[in-house]
Motif scaffolding. Structure first.
Motif, short mmCIF file in Angstrom:
data_model
loop_
_atom_site.label_atom_id
_atom_site.label_comp_id
_atom_site.label_asym_id
_atom_site.label_seq_id
_atom_site.Cartn_x
_atom_site.Cartn_y
_atom_site.Cartn_z
N PRO A 77 26.37 28.83 45.82
CA PRO A 77 26.25 29.26 44.43
C PRO A 77 26.86 28.25 43.46
CG PRO A 77 27.02 31.06 45.81
CD PRO A 77 27.06 29.82 46.65
N TYR A 78 26.11 27.93 42.42
CA TYR A 78 26.56 27.04 41.36
C TYR A 78 26.89 27.84 40.10
CZ TYR A 78 26.30 23.40 37.80
OH TYR A 78 26.58 22.56 36.75
N SER A 79 26.06 28.84 39.79
CA SER A 79 26.31 29.76 38.69
C SER A 79 25.55 31.05 38.95
CB SER A 79 25.90 29.15 37.34
OG SER A 79 24.50 29.01 37.26
N PHE A 80 26.02 32.14 38.32
CA PHE A 80 25.36 33.43 38.47
C PHE A 80 25.59 34.25 37.21
CE2 PHE A 80 29.62 33.77 40.19
CZ PHE A 80 30.10 35.01 39.75
N ARG A 81 24.74 35.23 36.99
CA ARG A 81 24.86 36.12 35.83
C ARG A 81 25.44 37.44 36.29
NH1 ARG A 81 24.04 35.14 30.95
NH2 ARG A 81 23.32 37.22 30.40
N TRP A 82 26.48 37.89 35.58
CA TRP A 82 27.11 39.16 35.89
C TRP A 82 27.70 39.74 34.61
CZ3 TRP A 82 32.27 40.93 35.96
CH2 TRP A 82 32.43 42.19 36.54
N ALA A 83 27.50 41.00 34.38
CA ALA A 83 28.03 41.72 33.21
C ALA A 83 27.63 41.03 31.90
CB ALA A 83 29.54 41.86 33.33
N GLY A 84 26.40 40.54 31.85
CA GLY A 84 25.88 39.95 30.62
C GLY A 84 26.35 38.55 30.31
N ARG A 85 26.99 37.89 31.26
CA ARG A 85 27.45 36.52 31.02
C ARG A 85 27.12 35.62 32.20
NH1 ARG A 85 33.63 35.74 32.59
NH2 ARG A 85 33.78 37.34 34.18
N THR A 86 27.07 34.34 31.93
CA THR A 86 26.84 33.36 32.99
C THR A 86 28.19 32.88 33.50
OG1 THR A 86 24.75 32.65 32.03
CG2 THR A 86 25.82 31.12 33.56
N CYS A 87 28.40 32.99 34.80
CA CYS A 87 29.64 32.56 35.45
C CYS A 87 29.34 31.27 36.20
CB CYS A 87 30.14 33.62 36.42
SG CYS A 87 30.46 35.22 35.66
N ARG A 88 30.03 30.21 35.84
CA ARG A 88 29.83 28.92 36.50
C ARG A 88 30.89 28.74 37.59
NH1 ARG A 88 28.84 23.22 33.99
NH2 ARG A 88 28.52 22.10 35.93
#
Length: 82
Positions: A20-31
């Motif tokens: 994983p490089y980035s993912f979307r969770w709770a309305g935000r992008t997590c890098r």
């Protein structure tokens, strides 16, 4: 301390090493800044649960998340570490 979340997410953006490089969770992008650990779990196979691959990742700005992907291609945030 951690809290169990177990919330599905869409497929993350993967790096060249298929982590994983980035993912979307709770309305935000997590890098993802760093992959801290990676392992596989057979799950409750006797109940039909799919095998999962887990990643413990540190995200930019702080926070440690555990993500999983099952053999059907589903992704989830499993746990968040405080």
């Amino acid at each position: 301390m951690s809290r169990l979340v177990e919330q599905p997410i869409g497929p993350p953006v993967l790096s060249g090493q298929k982590t994983p490089y980035s993912f979307r969770w709770a309305g935000r992008t997590c890098r993802v800044d760093q992959v801290l650990d990676n392992w596989q779990d057979t799950g409750a196979w006797w109940e039909g649960e799919a095998e999962k691959t887990f990643w413990r990742v540190q995200i930019r700005g702080g926070g440690v998340f555990e993500l999983w992907q099952d053999t059907a291609g589903q992704w989830a945030v499993y746990r968040i570490w405080d």
